[in-house]
Design an enzyme around this catalytic site. Structure first.
Site, short mmCIF file in Angstrom:
data_model
loop_
_atom_site.label_atom_id
_atom_site.label_comp_id
_atom_site.label_asym_id
_atom_site.label_seq_id
_atom_site.Cartn_x
_atom_site.Cartn_y
_atom_site.Cartn_z
N LYS A 69 0.81 -1.23 0.00
CA LYS A 69 0.00 0.00 0.00
C LYS A 69 0.84 1.28 0.00
O LYS A 69 0.43 2.29 -0.55
CB LYS A 69 -0.96 0.01 1.19
CG LYS A 69 -2.06 -1.05 1.08
CD LYS A 69 -3.04 -0.92 2.23
CE LYS A 69 -4.02 -2.07 2.25
NZ LYS A 69 -5.03 -1.91 3.30
N ASP A 105 -10.36 2.28 2.65
CA ASP A 105 -10.53 1.60 3.94
C ASP A 105 -11.32 2.42 4.95
O ASP A 105 -12.22 1.90 5.62
CB ASP A 105 -9.15 1.26 4.54
CG ASP A 105 -8.48 0.12 3.78
OD1 ASP A 105 -9.18 -0.68 3.14
OD2 ASP A 105 -7.23 0.02 3.85
#
Ligand code: ATR
Length: 286
Positions: A69, A105
């Site tokens: 990420k 997220d």
């Protein structure tokens, strides 16, 4: 349905047990979109190059999971506000040969809290256990969504303080501080808090010892574990014993997937189809 197949992928290392392909392929089918979602195991040293090649390989987009990420954050041409807040990118869209990165997220968690637990973040007091990549990014996101107080409880104080600094920068008026990850401190603040989130990696293995015991839990508080497999983690068991209303991270997985779907396609995600596919995928997972 248009004839041209568009490829979307998920990259990670390892990638074997990702539930995203079953969830997203079900969504694309239900929406009548000729997209295919495939998993790719990409080694850390290959990640940057792989991402930069996405336009030439003809990808419409990708999801990015552990441990890529941060590399993804440094590989894209444009970052959304959410990506900047998280310091990480878990979704990329390819448009006119350029890479657009975002992080879904935080919004995934926010939607899950609302839809699964009927919990609105604005004005609430939240304890976050853990200050790794996941803990930091949700802390910053929930602060910008109006949480009144955020308390970071982490094993390593230095990491907790980094999370505190990030929240302060993202949302200067949110009350934020760090405490030790110990029952007596978590209990002290749990008495005046609405929600506890487990963002540590503890609980991924069924025999992990919980990071806090039932003694740290106020009866009636909401306890949300970001982990969804196992379904009932060691932390959830303790939280239940302490009288909390508990949720695992399956809802967040579903909703972050829905936000990614919307980012790629511009269409509303077919939530119930995605949820069924996820539940089936999880039942069949090794
Ligand atoms: P992620 O991307 O899932 O957040 P990470 O960045 O590796 O993963 O962070 C893992 C988190 O779990 C950290 O908050 C870590 O605490 P430290 O900052 O002290 O390392 C926490 N964690 C991992 N193992 C732990 C354990 N045995 N007890 C308590 N906390 C633990």
């Amino acid at each position: 349905m248009s004839k041209k197949i568009r490829i979307i992928g998920v990259i990670g290392y390892p990638i074997k047990h990702s539930l995203s392909p079953v969830m997203q392929n079900a969504a694309f089918r239900a929406a009548g979109l000729n997209y295919r979602y495939l998993p790719f195991e990409v080694k850390p040293e290959e990640c940057f190059r792989f991402i930069r090649l996405l336009p030439r390989l003809g990808f419409a987009g990708i999801n990015i999971t552990v441990p890529h990420k941060e590399t993804a954050y440094n590989s894209v041409d444009y970052l959304s506000r959410e990506a900047k807040l998280a310091g990480a990118v878990n979704t990329i869209k390819v448009h006119n040969k350029k890479l657009y990165g975002t992080s879904t997220d935080g919004e995934g968690l926010l939607r899950s809290l609302k839809m699964d637990a009927d919990f609105v973040v604005k004005g609430k007091s939240i304890i976050i256990l853990g200050a790794g990549g996941a803990g930091r990014s949700i802390a910053a996101y929930l602060a910008t969504k109006g949480a009144e107080r955020i308390i970071i409880a982490n094993r390593t104080p230095g990491n907790a303080l980094k999370a505190v600094a990030l929240v302060r920068k993202a949302s200067p008026l949110t009350i934020v501080f760090a405490i030790k990850l110990k029952d007596k401190f978590v209990r002290f603040y749990s008495n005046t808090s609405d929600l506890i989130i487990n963002a540590t990696s503890v609980g991924l293995n069924t025999n992990d010892t919980a990071v806090i015991s039932h003694k740290a839990i106020r009866k009636g508080i909401i306890f949300y574990d970001l982990i969804y497999n196992p379904e009932v983690t060691s932390n959830i068991k303790e939280a239940k014993k302490g009288g909390a209303k508990t949720y695992n991270g399956l809802g967040m997985l579903l909703h972050q997937g829905a936000v990614s779907f919307e980012f790629w396609t511009g269409k509303k995600a077919p939530l119930s189809v995605m949820k069924r596919a996820l539940q089936k995928g999880l039942r069949e997972a090794p």
